[in-house]
Design an enzyme around this catalytic site. Structure first.
Site, PDB file in Angstrom:
ATOM      1  N   LYS A 198       2.150   6.520   5.647  1.00 33.19           N
ATOM      2  CA  LYS A 198       1.528   4.956   5.652  1.00 33.19           C
ATOM      3  C   LYS A 198       0.949   4.319   6.875  1.00 33.19           C
ATOM      4  O   LYS A 198       0.335   3.269   6.890  1.00 33.19           O
ATOM      5  CB  LYS A 198       2.438   4.068   4.985  1.00 33.19           C
ATOM      6  CG  LYS A 198       2.777   4.536   3.541  1.00 33.19           C
ATOM      7  CD  LYS A 198       3.406   3.689   2.646  1.00 33.19           C
ATOM      8  CE  LYS A 198       4.874   3.624   2.883  1.00 33.19           C
ATOM      9  NZ  LYS A 198       5.768   2.704   2.060  1.00 33.19           N
ATOM     10  N   PRO A 236       0.873  -1.111  -0.083  1.00 34.31           N
ATOM     11  CA  PRO A 236      -0.008  -0.011   0.024  1.00 34.31           C
ATOM     12  C   PRO A 236       0.836   1.170   0.038  1.00 34.31           C
ATOM     13  O   PRO A 236       1.815   1.334   0.760  1.00 34.31           O
ATOM     14  CB  PRO A 236      -0.669  -0.031   1.143  1.00 34.31           C
ATOM     15  CG  PRO A 236      -0.565  -1.408   1.768  1.00 34.31           C
ATOM     16  CD  PRO A 236       0.726  -1.931   1.141  1.00 34.31           C
ATOM     17  N   GLU A 237       0.523   2.294  -0.696  1.00 34.37           N
ATOM     18  CA  GLU A 237       1.178   3.384  -0.719  1.00 34.37           C
ATOM     19  C   GLU A 237       0.596   4.560  -0.088  1.00 34.37           C
ATOM     20  O   GLU A 237      -0.859   4.222   0.261  1.00 34.37           O
ATOM     21  CB  GLU A 237       1.568   3.822  -2.292  1.00 34.37           C
ATOM     22  CG  GLU A 237       1.936   2.815  -3.163  1.00 34.37           C
ATOM     23  CD  GLU A 237       3.163   2.854  -3.844  1.00 34.37           C
ATOM     24  OE1 GLU A 237       3.997   4.029  -3.711  1.00 34.37           O
ATOM     25  OE2 GLU A 237       3.618   1.815  -4.193  1.00 34.37           O
ATOM     26  N   ARG A 285      13.411  -5.200  -2.782  1.00 33.19           N
ATOM     27  CA  ARG A 285      11.816  -4.817  -3.355  1.00 33.19           C
ATOM     28  C   ARG A 285      12.286  -4.764  -5.089  1.00 33.19           C
ATOM     29  O   ARG A 285      12.863  -4.432  -5.294  1.00 33.19           O
ATOM     30  CB  ARG A 285      11.721  -3.434  -3.045  1.00 33.19           C
ATOM     31  CG  ARG A 285      11.764  -3.180  -1.679  1.00 33.19           C
ATOM     32  CD  ARG A 285      10.621  -3.799  -0.806  1.00 33.19           C
ATOM     33  NE  ARG A 285       9.426  -3.370  -0.938  1.00 33.19           N
ATOM     34  CZ  ARG A 285       9.089  -2.170  -0.351  1.00 33.19           C
ATOM     35  NH1 ARG A 285       9.785  -1.628   0.660  1.00 33.19           N
ATOM     36  NH2 ARG A 285       7.940  -1.639  -0.418  1.00 33.19           N
TER      37      ARG A 285
END
Ligand SMILES: [Zn+2]
Length: 283
Positions: free
Chosen positions: A51, A2-3, A269
């Site tokens: 976040k 999630p950003e 990532r």
């Protein structure tokens, strides 16, 4: 992952479902807070900070959660089947008479005093979607570690809060540099422009159902990507408007130049870039 824009949408949905209403049922399924009972208290508001999600409850309490890689909050009507995952993945249930919010796979879930929220989120840099967004401070923080690769610096929430791995890749593409270029090696004036662009992209996506970074192409007519570029082989025609330039497009043709997009990990990532459009070091 999630950003910032996803977290903001989640906060808005939770706020709409819970704020101003009394909790009729509250269940925190983490050992430390399993006996804490929030039922009978009114939810004051739900807000995002970077976040992090902060659910503020009457009595000076804040339920702090973070979605990390695959956490989610889902909202259900009474009698609706809960479909967010198996029961053992549920970490929190907050219900009023009309809505039930269920938090799945939340790696961070803690109850804090609202006055002590900064202990949880105070380390964050300026929030790209917050009311106190401060681009100058974000640039300053990014430049504080000038030798750090740009991709790592953009993901570090202490520099600026809200960028996840998708935006990291897309922003480096839009800046035409690889994610491994040291921050200090960016051409003059690029960093402030990049920070401003990050803000515009997250802000533009806060209410869109599908995250897109190629939206500028919709406003301005784009050259036909299937037209042959001198020295490059012609591209297959695009069937749909691609929402992202590079993220998730490993091996597929760059939307600008047709060169296959490459993918390799940066800090574990998956990181995507166009070897022709983006200059700078690569692993
Ligand atoms: Zn390219």
């Amino acid at each position: 992952m999630p950003e910032g824009d996803t977290v903001l949408q989640t906060a808005a949905r939770l706020h709409a479902a819970l704020a101003g209403r009394v909790l009729t049922h509250a269940d925190l399924r983490v050992p430390r807070f399993a006996t804490a009972d929030l039922s009978g208290r009114t939810v004051l508001d739900v807000t995002a900070r970077g976040k992090h999600l902060l659910t503020r409850v009457e009595g000076g309490l804040t339920l702090h959660s973070h979605l990390r890689m695959d956490g989610a909050w889902r909202i259900y009507a009474p009698g609706e089947r809960w479909r967010g995952g198996p029961g053992h993945q549920i970490r929190a249930v907050l219900a009023n008479t009309d809505r039930t919010a269920v938090g799945y796979r939340l790696p961070v879930l803690e109850l804090l005093r609202t006055s002590e929220e900064s202990k949880a989120v105070g380390h964050l840099g300026p929030d790209l979607l917050g009311p106190d967004w401060n681009p100058g401070l974000a640039v300053e923080r990014l430049l504080a570690a000038p030798d750090r690769p740009l991709g790592e610096a953009l993901l570090d929430q202490r520099n600026l809060a809200g960028i996840g791995n998708v935006y990291k890749c897309e922003l480096c593409f839009l800046a035409r540099v690889t994610p491994w270029l040291p921050v200090c090696a960016l051409p003059d004036g690029t960093l402030p422009r990049l920070v401003a662009l990050a803000h515009r992209l997250l802000d533009a996506n806060r209410e869109r159902p599908t995250r897109t970074t190629t939206i500028r192409a919709e406003r301005r007519p784009r050259p036909d990507p299937s037209a042959p570029v001198p020295g490059k082989r012609p591209l297959p025609p695009l069937r749909v408007q691609e929402p992202l330039y590079v993220y998730g497009r490993g091996g597929r043709p760059c939307l600008r130049c047709g060169t296959p997009i490459r993918k390799i990990d940066q800090e574990d990532r998956p990181t995507y870039w166009c070897p022709a459009c983006q200059s700078g070091p690569t692993p």
